[in-house]
Design an enzyme around this catalytic site. Structure first.
Site, PDB file in Angstrom:
ATOM      1  N   PRO A 119       0.742  -1.244   0.000  1.00 25.14           N
ATOM      2  CG  PRO A 119       0.053  -0.954   2.212  1.00 25.14           C
ATOM      3  CD  PRO A 119       1.027  -1.679   1.357  1.00 25.14           C
ATOM      4  CD  GLU A 120       4.623   3.951  -2.336  1.00 27.41           C
ATOM      5  OE1 GLU A 120       4.526   5.116  -2.772  1.00 27.41           O
ATOM      6  OE2 GLU A 120       5.656   3.270  -2.438  1.00 27.41           O
ATOM      7  CE  LYS A 136       2.147   6.105   2.352  1.00 24.87           C
ATOM      8  NZ  LYS A 136       3.494   6.163   2.963  1.00 24.87           N
ATOM      9  NE  ARG A 155      -2.241  12.096  13.876  1.00 20.03           N
ATOM     10  CZ  ARG A 155      -2.191  10.924  13.240  1.00 20.03           C
ATOM     11  NH1 ARG A 155      -1.390  10.775  12.215  1.00 20.03           N
ATOM     12  NH2 ARG A 155      -2.962   9.929  13.630  1.00 20.03           N
ATOM     13  CG  ASN A 206      11.092   3.357   0.176  1.00 18.84           C
ATOM     14  OD1 ASN A 206      11.701   4.387  -0.136  1.00 18.84           O
ATOM     15  ND2 ASN A 206      11.681   2.307   0.689  1.00 18.84           N
ATOM     16  NE  ARG A 261      10.673   2.102   5.003  1.00 21.06           N
ATOM     17  CZ  ARG A 261       9.464   2.304   4.456  1.00 21.06           C
ATOM     18  NH1 ARG A 261       8.724   3.310   4.846  1.00 21.06           N
ATOM     19  NH2 ARG A 261       9.007   1.496   3.518  1.00 21.06           N
TER      20      ARG A 261
END
Length: 265
Positions: free
Chosen positions: A2-3, A52, A121, A162, A254
Site C-alpha cells: 500500500p501506497e 494512506k 496532521r 518508498n 528506509r
DNA sequence: GCTAAATGTTGAT
DNA sequence: TCAACCTTTAGCT
C-alpha cells in the site's frame, strides 16, 4: 501493498460494494471483536481515502478507521466467503460480497472528531483534487531536511511511500539527499504534478508503473514487473538511462534508491 | 523448511 | 536512531 494509490483504489472498490448496505462484521482472529460487534448491521454511508488512511462511515456517526501499514491487505470476492484462514482481523459480508482484512496497523472504531484529528496532521494528498501543492511547498522550501525524507513525511505530503519517493525523484533528476530548500519552486511544481500523474495512473492500473515505454526492454503487452521502475529496488543494476549502477542507502530507516549520475544534489 | 525483507507508523531511548 | 508491531512472500537451503 500500500501506497496512496492502493488506498484510493480500495475506497472506490469498497464503496461500490458496500455503500447503502448493512454488512455483518466479524473478527475471526479476535483482535477486533468488540469493534466488529459495534458496527455489525449498520448501514455504510460512505468510504473515504486520505493519504494512506481509510475511513468507512457507518450510520449514526461511527467510523471504521483502517491503516494497512507495511503488511496489511484487503482481499475479497463475490458470493459465499471461503472459511476463514490464518490471522483474519476483520471480515465484512453483505448479501453479494465479502471483504477480508489482514495485518493492518490500525483497525479501530472512531468518531468524526477522531477522523478530523487524523486528517489535521496530514499534508496535501496528490490524489485529492482539493489538495494544495503550495501547502507542501511551504514546508519543503523552509527545510534543510533531505527532499527524499520530506516526501515520505505524511505531514508534508500524504500518500507518497518508498516507491513513489524513489521514482518521482529519479524522474525529476533530483538526488534524494538534496536539502528541501534547494528544490526551487518550478522544480517542486513539476515534482508535484508528476506525482499527481503517476499516482492517478497507479489507481487506474492497481500497480505502480513509472517507466516510459521507450525505457523498457520489451514494449507492448502488460509491463513486466522487472521493468516497471527506474531505480526502486534496483541497487547495483545499470540505470535505464545512462548505465551507471543504481545506488542505495538507508535514509531515516528506509532504503532509498537513486542514480548517482542522472540525479543531482 | 528457514530467513530476511517488504510499497508503514509509533513510541521509547 | 531503534525496536516493536504484524503478515506474507521471495530467495535461499
Amino acid at each position: 501493498m500500500p501506497e496512496g494509490h492502493t488506498i484510493h483504489r480500495l475506497a472506490r472498490d469498497h464503496a461500490a460494494l458496500l455503500v447503502g448496505r448493512a454488512p455483518m462484521l466479524h473478527s475471526p482472529q479476535g483482535r477486533f471483536s468488540d469493534g466488529a460487534a459495534r458496527l455489525s448491521g449498520r448501514t455504510v454511508t460512505g468510504i473515504e481515502a486520505y493519504g494512506k488512511h481509510l475511513f468507512y462511515a457507518f450510520a449514526e456517526d461511527l467510523l471504521l478507521h483502517v491503516h494497512l501499514g507495511l503488511y496489511g491487505s484487503w482481499t475479497g470476492g463475490f458470493g459465499v466467503p471461503p472459511p476463514p484462514r490464518g490471522a483474519l482481523r476483520l471480515r465484512m459480508t453483505c448479501d453479494r460480497a465479502w471483504l477480508d482484512l489482514r495485518g493492518p496497523t490500525a483497525c479501530e472504531v472512531v468518531t468524526p472528531q477522531d477522523r478530523d484529528l487524523v486528517l489535521a496532521r496530514l499534508g496535501p494528498d496528490p490524489l485529492l483534487p482539493s489538495s494544495d501543492a503550495v501547502r507542501a511547498w511551504e514546508r519543503t522550501s523552509r527545510s534543510k531536511t533531505p527532499i527524499g525524507q520530506l516526501l515520505m513525511d505524511q505531514s508534508v505530503l500524504a500518500g507518497v511511500g518508498n516507491v513513489y519517493r524513489a521514482e518521482s525523484l529519479f524522474r525529476a533528476r533530483i538526488a534524494p539527499r538534496r536539502p528541501g530548500h534547494d528544490v526551487d519552486r518550478p522544480t517542486w511544481d513539476g515534482l508535484w504534478s508528476d506525482l499527481v500523474r503517476l499516482m492517478r495512473s497507479g489507481v487506474k492500473a492497481g500497480r505502480i508503473i513509472t517507466t516510459a515505454p521507450e525505457h523498457r526492454p520489451r514494449r507492448g503487452g502488460p509491463v513486466d514487473p522487472a521493468d516497471a521502475h527506474y531505480v526502486y529496488r534496483r541497487a547495483g543494476l545499470p540505470c535505464r538511462l545512462c548505465g551507471v549502477p543504481v545506488a542505495s542507502s538507508v535514509m531515516a530507516g528506509r532504503n532509498v534508491f537513486w542514480c548517482p549520475s542522472c540525479q543531482s544534489d
